[in-house]
Design an enzyme around this catalytic site. Structure first.
Site, PDB file in Angstrom:
ATOM      1  N   GLU A  66       0.857  -1.178   0.000  1.00 44.37           N
ATOM      2  CA  GLU A  66       0.000   0.000   0.000  1.00 44.37           C
ATOM      3  C   GLU A  66       0.894   1.229   0.000  1.00 44.37           C
ATOM      4  O   GLU A  66       1.734   1.392   0.890  1.00 44.37           O
ATOM      5  CB  GLU A  66      -0.883   0.040   1.247  1.00 44.37           C
ATOM      6  CG  GLU A  66      -1.975  -0.989   1.307  1.00 44.37           C
ATOM      7  CD  GLU A  66      -2.804  -0.837   2.575  1.00 44.37           C
ATOM      8  OE1 GLU A  66      -2.891   0.308   3.091  1.00 44.37           O
ATOM      9  OE2 GLU A  66      -3.331  -1.839   3.063  1.00 44.37           O
TER      10      GLU A  66
ATOM     11  N   ASP B  24      -5.924   7.682  10.365  1.00 43.70           N
ATOM     12  CA  ASP B  24      -4.514   7.436  10.672  1.00 43.70           C
ATOM     13  C   ASP B  24      -4.123   7.997  12.027  1.00 43.70           C
ATOM     14  O   ASP B  24      -4.537   9.089  12.421  1.00 43.70           O
ATOM     15  CB  ASP B  24      -3.622   8.059   9.593  1.00 43.70           C
ATOM     16  CG  ASP B  24      -3.793   7.382   8.246  1.00 43.70           C
ATOM     17  OD1 ASP B  24      -3.914   6.144   8.249  1.00 43.70           O
ATOM     18  OD2 ASP B  24      -3.818   8.077   7.222  1.00 43.70           O
TER      19      ASP B  24
END
Length: 271
Positions: A59, A70
């Site tokens: 990724e 995140d």
């Protein structure tokens, strides 16, 4: 033959990679790093190190200023990448330049995709050699345009399922997603943890699908990777542990390769 065609031919699709691994009864290691952190050139070296260490899919994060899924480690990586001048065109050029056969997945947020133009972004990603997209902040109910563009250009659209996702929404996601299903192992944001959440097993058992099930959020060691694989995951996703190595900046390539090798070894113990 142009560079774009060469790249597309050389790289595997996600389904091809999982088919190959299933033929060997082997789980997949999916590694995340932020593109452009701390530079475009270094990202290319990091990708090579991860692939050498045993990554099956990588990724490549595209930075966004407000990454709601995140944790602090990846947020900081995104800020460094943005400060270094990473933008959509540089991202696509970077992806084209990467000399790896394994699939590459773009993980980003919907704002930069929408601002660039959904069709234009998906087309550019496909031409660069991206195999799939993960956009955690777009609900499956609002992803029709994105899904249509992905189908048109041969990209997988990968959705996330959390412990709080209802059975009804899981059915919608399974109908519209492809490539693999991203199972969030715990509530909260990304980041390495000391243990594997007990909700992981429950979530894996709740989701019935032939699509590969990949578990992420909080995994950072070979022992944890082995535990997740034993619980029934087809793949293990690790991000913050790699990004932290990059942030520390010492012997990065060697440490990335070593951690990837450790994680893959843990996965292989259950094969």
């Amino acid at each position: 033959m142009g560079t774009e065609l060469k790249t597309a031919v050389r790289r595997q699709t996600i389904s091809e990679r999982f088919s190959e691994l299933r033929g060997r009864k082997e789980g997949a290691l999916i590694c995340y790093i932020m593109a452009g952190d701390p530079s475009v050139d270094s990202t290319g070296e990091f990708v090579k190190a991860l692939a050498t260490g045993g990554a099956d899919i990588i990724e490549l994060g595209f930075p966004f200023s407000d990454p709601v899924a995140d944790g602090p480690t990846i947020q900081a990586a995104g800020q460094r990448a943005l400060a270094g001048g990473m933008d959509v065109q540089r991202y696509f050029e970077l992806v084209k330049s990467l000399d790896v056969r394994i699939p590459l997945v773009c993980m980003t947020y919907y704002n930069p995709v929408f601002r660039y133009g959904v069709e234009k972004f998906v087309k550019g990603a496909a031409e660069a050699g991206i195999s799939g997209l993960i956009i955690p902040d777009i609900p499956v109910e609002e992803a029709a345009d994105l899904k249509n563009s992905c189908e048109k250009h041969g990209l997988d659209l990968i959705f996330l399922v959390a412990p709080t996702t209802t059975d009804e929404r899981i059915k919608k996601i399974l109908k519209r997603g492809s490539g693999f299903l991203y199972l969030v192992s715990r509530l909260g944001v990304t980041g390495a943890r000391e243990d594997v959440s007990s909700s992981t097993k429950d979530l894996l058992s709740r989701v019935e699908t032939e699509m590969p099930k990949a578990v992420g959020f909080g995994i950072s060691t070979g022992i944890q990777a082995e535990e997740v694989r034993k619980a029934g995951a087809d793949a293990v996703i690790v991000g913050s542990a790699f990004v932290r190595i990059i942030e520390e900046g010492k012997d990065v390539n060697e440490k990335l390769e070593a951690l990837a090798r450790e994680l893959k070894s843990g996965i292989l113990k259950t094969s």
